[in-house]
Design an enzyme around this catalytic site. Structure first.
Site, PDB file in Angstrom:
ATOM      1  N   TYR A  26       0.823  -1.215   0.000  1.00  0.00           N
ATOM      2  CA  TYR A  26       0.000   0.000   0.000  1.00  0.00           C
ATOM      3  C   TYR A  26       0.862   1.273   0.000  1.00  0.00           C
ATOM      4  O   TYR A  26       0.364   2.354  -0.271  1.00  0.00           O
ATOM      5  CB  TYR A  26      -0.954   0.050   1.212  1.00  0.00           C
ATOM      6  N   ILE A  67     -12.563  -5.139   8.186  1.00  0.00           N
ATOM      7  CA  ILE A  67     -11.652  -3.989   8.054  1.00  0.00           C
ATOM      8  C   ILE A  67     -12.119  -3.041   6.941  1.00  0.00           C
ATOM      9  O   ILE A  67     -11.411  -2.826   5.957  1.00  0.00           O
ATOM     10  CB  ILE A  67     -10.188  -4.459   7.807  1.00  0.00           C
ATOM     11  N   SER A  72     -12.614   3.784   4.738  1.00  0.00           N
ATOM     12  CA  SER A  72     -13.369   4.973   4.348  1.00  0.00           C
ATOM     13  C   SER A  72     -12.532   6.219   4.573  1.00  0.00           C
ATOM     14  O   SER A  72     -11.658   6.248   5.435  1.00  0.00           O
ATOM     15  CB  SER A  72     -14.659   5.082   5.168  1.00  0.00           C
ATOM     16  N   ASN A 111     -19.440   2.702  10.323  1.00  0.00           N
ATOM     17  CA  ASN A 111     -18.805   1.379  10.259  1.00  0.00           C
ATOM     18  C   ASN A 111     -18.299   0.903  11.625  1.00  0.00           C
ATOM     19  O   ASN A 111     -17.898  -0.241  11.779  1.00  0.00           O
ATOM     20  CB  ASN A 111     -17.632   1.403   9.260  1.00  0.00           C
TER      21      ASN A 111
HETATM   22  P1  NAP Z   1     -14.317  -1.867   1.170  1.00  0.00           P
HETATM   23  O1  NAP Z   1     -13.918  -1.539   2.548  1.00  0.00           O
HETATM   24  O2  NAP Z   1     -15.249  -3.015   0.922  1.00  0.00           O
HETATM   25  O3  NAP Z   1     -14.990  -0.599   0.471  1.00  0.00           O
HETATM   26  C1  NAP Z   1     -14.408   0.667   0.523  1.00  0.00           C
HETATM   27  C2  NAP Z   1     -15.335   1.633  -0.236  1.00  0.00           C
HETATM   28  O4  NAP Z   1     -16.592   1.704   0.452  1.00  0.00           O
HETATM   29  C3  NAP Z   1     -14.809   3.017  -0.310  1.00  0.00           C
HETATM   30  O5  NAP Z   1     -15.097   3.476  -1.634  1.00  0.00           O
HETATM   31  C4  NAP Z   1     -15.621   3.816   0.708  1.00  0.00           C
HETATM   32  O6  NAP Z   1     -15.810   5.124   0.238  1.00  0.00           O
HETATM   33  C5  NAP Z   1     -16.916   3.070   0.737  1.00  0.00           C
HETATM   34  N1  NAP Z   1     -17.543   3.066   2.068  1.00  0.00           N
HETATM   35  C6  NAP Z   1     -16.963   2.796   3.269  1.00  0.00           C
HETATM   36  N2  NAP Z   1     -17.867   2.853   4.268  1.00  0.00           N
HETATM   37  C7  NAP Z   1     -19.043   3.175   3.686  1.00  0.00           C
HETATM   38  C8  NAP Z   1     -20.349   3.396   4.209  1.00  0.00           C
HETATM   39  N3  NAP Z   1     -20.597   3.260   5.507  1.00  0.00           N
HETATM   40  N4  NAP Z   1     -21.330   3.706   3.337  1.00  0.00           N
HETATM   41  C9  NAP Z   1     -21.081   3.847   1.997  1.00  0.00           C
HETATM   42  N5  NAP Z   1     -19.871   3.653   1.451  1.00  0.00           N
HETATM   43  C10 NAP Z   1     -18.857   3.320   2.288  1.00  0.00           C
HETATM   44  O7  NAP Z   1     -13.060  -2.077   0.208  1.00  0.00           O
HETATM   45  P2  NAP Z   1     -11.477  -2.230   0.397  1.00  0.00           P
HETATM   46  O8  NAP Z   1     -10.832  -0.986   0.824  1.00  0.00           O
HETATM   47  O9  NAP Z   1     -10.982  -2.877  -0.829  1.00  0.00           O
HETATM   48  O10 NAP Z   1     -11.310  -3.295   1.581  1.00  0.00           O
HETATM   49  C11 NAP Z   1     -11.072  -2.927   2.915  1.00  0.00           C
HETATM   50  C12 NAP Z   1      -9.631  -3.158   3.322  1.00  0.00           C
HETATM   51  O11 NAP Z   1      -9.295  -4.529   3.193  1.00  0.00           O
HETATM   52  C13 NAP Z   1      -8.605  -2.462   2.417  1.00  0.00           C
HETATM   53  O12 NAP Z   1      -8.569  -1.074   2.614  1.00  0.00           O
HETATM   54  C14 NAP Z   1      -7.364  -3.206   2.812  1.00  0.00           C
HETATM   55  O13 NAP Z   1      -6.878  -2.744   4.062  1.00  0.00           O
HETATM   56  C15 NAP Z   1      -7.905  -4.641   2.918  1.00  0.00           C
HETATM   57  N6  NAP Z   1      -7.725  -5.427   1.676  1.00  0.00           N
HETATM   58  C16 NAP Z   1      -6.851  -6.463   1.697  1.00  0.00           C
HETATM   59  C17 NAP Z   1      -6.634  -7.218   0.548  1.00  0.00           C
HETATM   60  C18 NAP Z   1      -5.670  -8.368   0.607  1.00  0.00           C
HETATM   61  O14 NAP Z   1      -5.282  -8.865  -0.459  1.00  0.00           O
HETATM   62  N7  NAP Z   1      -5.292  -8.825   1.778  1.00  0.00           N
HETATM   63  C19 NAP Z   1      -7.312  -6.919  -0.636  1.00  0.00           C
HETATM   64  C20 NAP Z   1      -8.218  -5.875  -0.627  1.00  0.00           C
HETATM   65  C21 NAP Z   1      -8.423  -5.131   0.528  1.00  0.00           C
HETATM   66  P3  NAP Z   1     -15.716   6.419   1.212  1.00  0.00           P
HETATM   67  O15 NAP Z   1     -14.258   6.680   1.418  1.00  0.00           O
HETATM   68  O16 NAP Z   1     -16.431   7.473   0.437  1.00  0.00           O
HETATM   69  O17 NAP Z   1     -16.428   6.070   2.483  1.00  0.00           O
END
Ligand code: NAP
Length: 269
Positions: free
Chosen positions: A46, A221, A224, A233
């Site tokens: 990241y 996790i 946002s 959340n």
């Molecule tokens: P996510 O958490 O499923 O979704 C993030 C998106 O949702 C953002 O666009 C955010 O926008 C929006 N959001 C967040 N809370 C919200 C709410 N209450 N209402 C409406 N929209 C909301 O996706 P992700 O970031 O891919 O996954 C989470 C974490 O998992 C990552 O950040 C990372 O740390 C980890 N991850 C790990 C791997 C791995 O390979 N190990 C892969 C992917 C992700 P806003 O900013 O506008 O709220």
């Protein structure tokens, strides 16, 4: 909180930090800490250890839970050790609570990566070791190779992707499961079933998705940058989903993986 093999506890709601960069990223992490988040998920890949380090500086280290991950290109023994050292320097901390293999890499014998993680546990540089994106066959392989407990497998899970075999295997073998992309990168938020249940409870579809995962025993996790979303959340405790709600979400027919769909291990089955 859920207890890990080390005896230390992992907070079940953490902050995802993928794509959090620069001042905006720093603001999001600091806001999350102000709200009460104490678990932060980052990774070598990241490129944001610096802002995580800046955000956590004013907190007592034992109150925080920091996860990082070593990238798939650095799974040789010496590389794992040196990535851990640079991660600690960048974060300004003496240990990680959890250090994960970010993605499996069949080109590197798993034994040497797991040996390196075990070495880091013994040296006190990491408290628990784990994996990410390990499908059942790799999870079994890892559990066979190392006598040291594997504390966690971080995988994609949300109402459009429930990996039942993997979740059961992890539960039976004492491996905690972290749901990444727990909002399906927003794709699940327009779902009719989630919207209906959210309305009944006076919460949002995002909260329903997270609560469903928590009630299935996962750690979540969500990421946002919005203060309102960060608060939402984190407010998951004053209400719960009924067995009927849980079953309705289990029965959602849509099935979709959103992250790295073409990764070879995901093509099986
Ligand atoms: P996510 O958490 O499923 O979704 C993030 C998106 O949702 C953002 O666009 C955010 O926008 C929006 N959001 C967040 N809370 C919200 C709410 N209450 N209402 C409406 N929209 C909301 O996706 P992700 O970031 O891919 O996954 C989470 C974490 O998992 C990552 O950040 C990372 O740390 C980890 N991850 C790990 C791997 C791995 O390979 N190990 C892969 C992917 C992700 P806003 O900013 O506008 O709220």
């Amino acid at each position: 909180f859920v207890e890990l093999p080390s005896g230390f506890m992992i907070p079940t709601v953490g902050l995802g930090t993928w794509e959090l960069q620069g001042e905006e990223g720093l603001r999001a992490i600091s806001t999350a800490l102000d709200i009460g988040y104490r678990h932060i998920d980052t990774a070598e890949m990241y490129g944001n250890h610096d802002i995580v380090g800046r955000a956590i500086k004013s907190y007592d280290r034992p109150d925080l839970f920091i996860t990082s991950k070593v990238g798939a290109a650095h799974l040789h023994y010496d590389d794992v050790v040196s990535v851990c050292d640079s991660t600690l320097l960048e974060l300004g901390t003496e240990y990680l609570d959890l250090f994960l293999i970010h993605w499996p890499n069949p080109a590197v014998p798993m034994q040497q990566t797991l040996d390196a993680l075990e070495h880091l546990v013994e040296r006190g540089k990491i408290r628990d070791m784990g994996v990410s994106n390990f499908q059942p066959h790799r999870m079994r392989q890892a559990l066979e190779i190392t006598p040291h407990p594997i504390a966690n497998n971080q995988v994609e899970l949300h109402p459009y992707l429930w990996q039942d075999e993997l979740a059961r295997l992890c539960r039976d073998r004492g491996v905690t499961v972290t749901a990444y992309a727990p909002l399906g990168r927003r794709h699940v938020l327009e779902d009719n079933t989630l919207r209906m249940i959210a309305e009944e409870h006076g919460v949002t579809p995002a909260q329903v998705s997270l609560r469903w995962l928590l009630q299935k025993g996962c750690i979540v996790i969500p990421r946002s940058t919005s203060e309102q979303h960060l608060r939402e959340n984190f407010e998951l405790w004053h209400w719960e989903l009924s067995a009927v709600d849980m079953a309705a979400i289990d029965d959602i027919p849509e099935r979709e993986r959103f992250i790295n769909k073409t990764f070879e291990d995901f093509q099986e089955g």
